[in-house]
Design a protein around this motif. Structure first.
Motif, mmCIF file in Angstrom:
data_model
loop_
_atom_site.group_PDB
_atom_site.id
_atom_site.type_symbol
_atom_site.label_atom_id
_atom_site.label_comp_id
_atom_site.label_asym_id
_atom_site.label_seq_id
_atom_site.Cartn_x
_atom_site.Cartn_y
_atom_site.Cartn_z
ATOM 1 N N GLY A 1 8.556 6.238 -1.312
ATOM 2 C CA GLY A 1 8.707 7.756 -0.283
ATOM 3 C C GLY A 1 8.467 7.499 1.065
ATOM 4 N N ASP A 2 7.561 7.946 1.888
ATOM 5 C CA ASP A 2 7.293 7.516 3.110
ATOM 6 C C ASP A 2 5.500 7.512 3.669
ATOM 7 O OD1 ASP A 2 7.337 10.215 3.135
ATOM 8 O OD2 ASP A 2 9.089 10.487 4.084
ATOM 9 N N GLU A 3 5.471 7.511 4.572
ATOM 10 C CA GLU A 3 4.029 7.605 5.042
ATOM 11 C C GLU A 3 3.427 8.552 4.706
ATOM 12 O OE1 GLU A 3 1.547 5.724 8.034
ATOM 13 O OE2 GLU A 3 3.935 4.507 8.851
ATOM 14 N N LYS A 4 4.210 9.752 4.381
ATOM 15 C CA LYS A 4 3.765 11.277 4.157
ATOM 16 C C LYS A 4 3.398 11.921 2.776
ATOM 17 C CE LYS A 4 5.008 13.213 8.729
ATOM 18 N NZ LYS A 4 5.992 14.721 9.274
ATOM 19 N N ARG A 5 4.245 10.883 2.245
ATOM 20 C CA ARG A 5 5.004 11.285 0.562
ATOM 21 C C ARG A 5 5.053 10.708 0.414
ATOM 22 N NH1 ARG A 5 5.225 16.044 -2.152
ATOM 23 N NH2 ARG A 5 6.169 15.716 -4.783
ATOM 24 N N SER A 6 4.134 9.210 -0.850
ATOM 25 C CA SER A 6 4.653 8.114 -1.536
ATOM 26 C C SER A 6 3.513 8.135 -2.544
ATOM 27 C CB SER A 6 3.694 6.791 -0.475
ATOM 28 O OG SER A 6 4.236 5.642 -1.728
ATOM 29 N N SER A 7 4.824 7.789 -3.654
ATOM 30 C CA SER A 7 4.214 8.012 -4.985
ATOM 31 C C SER A 7 3.614 6.575 -6.599
ATOM 32 C CB SER A 7 5.125 8.458 -5.905
ATOM 33 O OG SER A 7 5.323 10.243 -5.714
ATOM 34 N N ILE A 8 3.610 5.297 -5.289
ATOM 35 C CA ILE A 8 3.225 4.317 -5.244
ATOM 36 C C ILE A 8 1.528 3.745 -5.399
ATOM 37 C CG2 ILE A 8 5.616 3.584 -6.510
ATOM 38 C CD1 ILE A 8 4.942 1.923 -3.901
ATOM 39 N N ASP A 9 0.998 2.919 -5.765
ATOM 40 C CA ASP A 9 -0.640 2.741 -5.411
ATOM 41 C C ASP A 9 -0.565 1.185 -5.003
ATOM 42 O OD1 ASP A 9 -1.402 4.910 -5.118
ATOM 43 O OD2 ASP A 9 -3.236 4.436 -5.508
ATOM 44 N N MET A 10 0.564 0.075 -5.887
ATOM 45 C CA MET A 10 0.633 -0.810 -5.567
ATOM 46 C C MET A 10 1.548 -1.707 -5.260
ATOM 47 S SD MET A 10 0.134 -3.531 -9.160
ATOM 48 C CE MET A 10 0.811 -5.288 -9.207
ATOM 49 N N TRP A 11 1.827 -2.446 -3.883
ATOM 50 C CA TRP A 11 3.344 -3.050 -3.051
ATOM 51 C C TRP A 11 3.699 -4.300 -4.165
ATOM 52 C CZ3 TRP A 11 6.258 0.453 -0.512
ATOM 53 C CH2 TRP A 11 6.637 -0.088 -0.041
ATOM 54 N N PRO A 12 5.252 -4.373 -4.676
ATOM 55 C CA PRO A 12 5.351 -5.772 -5.365
ATOM 56 C C PRO A 12 5.645 -6.808 -4.377
ATOM 57 C CG PRO A 12 7.407 -3.936 -4.949
ATOM 58 C CD PRO A 12 6.366 -3.353 -4.712
ATOM 59 N N ASP A 13 5.035 -7.874 -5.097
ATOM 60 C CA ASP A 13 6.278 -9.009 -4.311
ATOM 61 C C ASP A 13 7.310 -9.521 -4.362
ATOM 62 O OD1 ASP A 13 5.971 -11.865 -3.029
ATOM 63 O OD2 ASP A 13 5.181 -12.792 -4.851
ATOM 64 N N VAL A 14 7.970 -8.781 -3.597
ATOM 65 C CA VAL A 14 9.212 -9.367 -3.543
ATOM 66 C C VAL A 14 10.164 -9.780 -2.982
ATOM 67 C CG1 VAL A 14 9.702 -6.609 -2.756
ATOM 68 C CG2 VAL A 14 9.483 -8.362 -1.234
ATOM 69 N N SER A 15 9.228 -11.992 -3.123
ATOM 70 C CA SER A 15 9.759 -12.900 -2.039
ATOM 71 C C SER A 15 10.635 -13.363 -2.842
ATOM 72 C CB SER A 15 8.604 -13.541 -2.216
ATOM 73 O OG SER A 15 8.285 -13.634 -3.058
ATOM 74 N N GLU A 16 11.042 -13.126 -4.509
ATOM 75 C CA GLU A 16 11.870 -13.578 -5.114
ATOM 76 C C GLU A 16 12.649 -13.001 -5.596
ATOM 77 O OE1 GLU A 16 10.472 -15.686 -8.200
ATOM 78 O OE2 GLU A 16 8.347 -15.895 -8.112
ATOM 79 N N TYR A 17 13.297 -11.059 -5.629
ATOM 80 C CA TYR A 17 14.160 -10.892 -5.727
ATOM 81 C C TYR A 17 15.636 -10.942 -5.033
ATOM 82 C CZ TYR A 17 10.648 -8.004 -8.283
ATOM 83 O OH TYR A 17 9.594 -7.050 -9.429
ATOM 84 N N GLU A 18 16.407 -10.987 -5.501
ATOM 85 C CA GLU A 18 17.873 -11.461 -5.258
ATOM 86 C C GLU A 18 18.532 -10.390 -4.386
ATOM 87 O OE1 GLU A 18 22.553 -11.827 -6.624
ATOM 88 O OE2 GLU A 18 21.074 -12.547 -7.921
ATOM 89 N N VAL A 19 17.748 -8.984 -4.974
ATOM 90 C CA VAL A 19 18.112 -7.406 -3.626
ATOM 91 C C VAL A 19 17.129 -7.068 -3.542
ATOM 92 C CG1 VAL A 19 20.176 -5.723 -3.606
ATOM 93 C CG2 VAL A 19 20.564 -7.368 -4.704
ATOM 94 N N THR A 20 16.788 -7.168 -1.653
ATOM 95 C CA THR A 20 15.522 -5.487 -1.695
ATOM 96 C C THR A 20 16.456 -4.675 -0.743
ATOM 97 O OG1 THR A 20 14.618 -7.534 -0.127
ATOM 98 C CG2 THR A 20 14.419 -7.608 -2.017
ATOM 99 N N TYR A 21 15.194 -3.447 -0.876
ATOM 100 C CA TYR A 21 15.962 -2.571 0.322
ATOM 101 C C TYR A 21 15.090 -2.502 1.070
ATOM 102 C CZ TYR A 21 19.314 -1.967 -3.288
ATOM 103 O OH TYR A 21 20.356 -2.361 -4.761
#
Length: 424
Positions: free
Chosen positions: A61-81
């Motif tokens: 989501g964004d700072e006003k409306r997010s549905s997650i409480d844990m952020w993934p470590d994305v350092s190994e992903y081939e594709v990120t956004y």
């Protein structure tokens, strides 16, 4: 044609029909039983803006409306956004998409690398009913990755989304036929890794016996669904696991007070109690309660010829989601803290000591409720309105490693230790 020939022809057709049915599921699998395995639940529902799906709902989501409480470590992903969030460095915080084949491949690679035996793919009722294309793509990618990395995999139907408007489980019956026929879930190309139990493919029905659900357990066709999975001559001959509340045995607290639930469990092969939020490391006697419940549950199961798998989880947090769902009762960040893995290991050691022969981990990738065991970030985005848990200074792969250690101790490859293991 005389009567005798008609009878012989009918018997011949029946034999051919049954023989054809036997070819639907491969009899070969690297995983003939759940016993001795540590399996996790896999949501696979995370989409990102620009990932090629038509979804407009992004969990981060964004700072006003997010549905997650844990952020993934994305350092190994081939594709990120890119996301609307920023890291402390000022750089944009990136997220993955479960729809990308490379994402699913990486997750199963981690499972192999750390010794996580495999996952149950969550198949929600709405996706089963409407054949959501993106969900099917993720499921297809997961089965390919499971074969590639030789990880166990099975389908878990989640009744979430089943309404109280007279719907029953018929959509699941039709969906299972589709998955068997079109996706070949029980007969993968390459290595066969569909999880079996009691010599048969294992299918899970989760969400049975919870009082807060809109549907009535008695009138949604559960007996018909279980009978189909176990006895249908073409798509059946499966084992069945039921996901039930923690207090399923006593029929109180978080469970409906209806002995019909016990009838359904006795028709099944495995019972899986849902214990997320039911135990906490903050209460000094909760592991004693978990121990006693596990011992009594296993005793009941042995007396009724049903196998038992306890659910363990690393911690819980749904602060951001609760702001949307419960605006008058917003939950704190990390309401059931991970304690650096201590809480997770307490559950593992307690249930194994109590006699558990298999484990279910909630969950592999559930960042919405902060239960994920995959690689998480100890430096999540910074925000004045949205908060995320961190990894308590532990490495991002800490919970994958602990899960692999649990698998070794479950199989007596290493001595079970009550104290959380330390990496050398």
């Amino acid at each position: 044609m005389n009567f005798k020939k008609i009878i012989l022809l009918s018997l011949s057709c029946l034999f051919i029909y049954k023989a054809q049915g036997q070819t639907k599921h491969s009899k070969q699998t690297l995983y003939p039983t759940y016993k001795g395995l540590v399996m996790a639940g896999y949501q696979g529902w995370f989409r990102a803006e620009g990932d090629g799906t038509d979804s407009k709902r992004y969990a981060y989501g964004d700072e006003k409306r997010s549905s997650i409480d844990m952020w993934p470590d994305v350092s190994e992903y081939e594709v990120t956004y890119n996301t609307p969030f920023k890291l402390s460095s000022g750089q944009p915080a990136k997220f993955f998409s479960s729809h990308d084949k490379s994402t699913v491949d990486l997750h199963f690679k981690w499972m192999q690398q750390y010794g996580v035996d495999g996952v149950f793919m969550q198949r929600f009722f709405g996706n089963a009913k409407h054949k959501d294309k993106a969900a099917l793509t993720i499921l297809k990618n997961a089965f390919e990755a499971a074969s590639k990395y030789e990880r166990a995999i099975a389908v878990m139907y989640d009744l979430s989304g089943l309404s109280a408007s007279g719907e029953d489980c018929s959509a699941i019956i039709e969906d299972w036929k589709y998955l068997v026929d079109e996706l070949k879930v029980t007969n993968q190309a390459g290595k066969k890794t569909y999880l079996h139990h009691n010599g048969k493919p294992l299918v899970t029905i989760w969400g049975v016996g919870f009082p807060d659900r809109p549907y009535n357990t008695r009138n949604i066709g559960l007996e018909k669904l279980i009978d189909f999975l176990k006895n249908d001559p073409v798509y059946g001959n499966c084992s069945v696991m039921l996901g039930v509340p923690t207090s399923w045995r006593m029929l109180n607290a978080d469970c409906i007070n209806d002995p019909y639930l016990h009838e359904l469990i006795k028709k099944s092969d495995i019972v899986l109690p849902w214990t997320v939020q039911r135990y906490s490391g903050l209460l000094h006697n909760d592991m004693d309660r978990l121990r006693d419940n596990t011992i009594d549950d296993i005793k009941w199961c042995k007396e009724n010829n049903v196998d038992y798998v306890p659910c363990v989880y690393p911690g819980f947090s749904w602060h951001n989601l609760s702001k949307q769902e419960f605006p008058d009762d917003v939950k704190p960040v990390g309401s059931i803290p991970r304690q650096g893995g201590r809480f997770y290991w307490q559950q593992i050691a307690t249930t194994l000591n109590a006699g558990a022969s298999m484990l279910y981990v909630a969950m592999f990738d559930e960042v919405n409720e902060g239960t994920a065991i995959f690689k998480g970030s100890d430096n999540p985005p910074v925000s004045t309105t949205t908060s995320f848990i961190n990894m308590d200074g532990k490495p991002s792969d800490h919970y994958l490693w602990l899960t692999g250690e649990a698998a070794k101790m479950l199989r007596n490859q290493k001595p079970l230790t009550l104290k959380m293991p330390e990496r050398k």
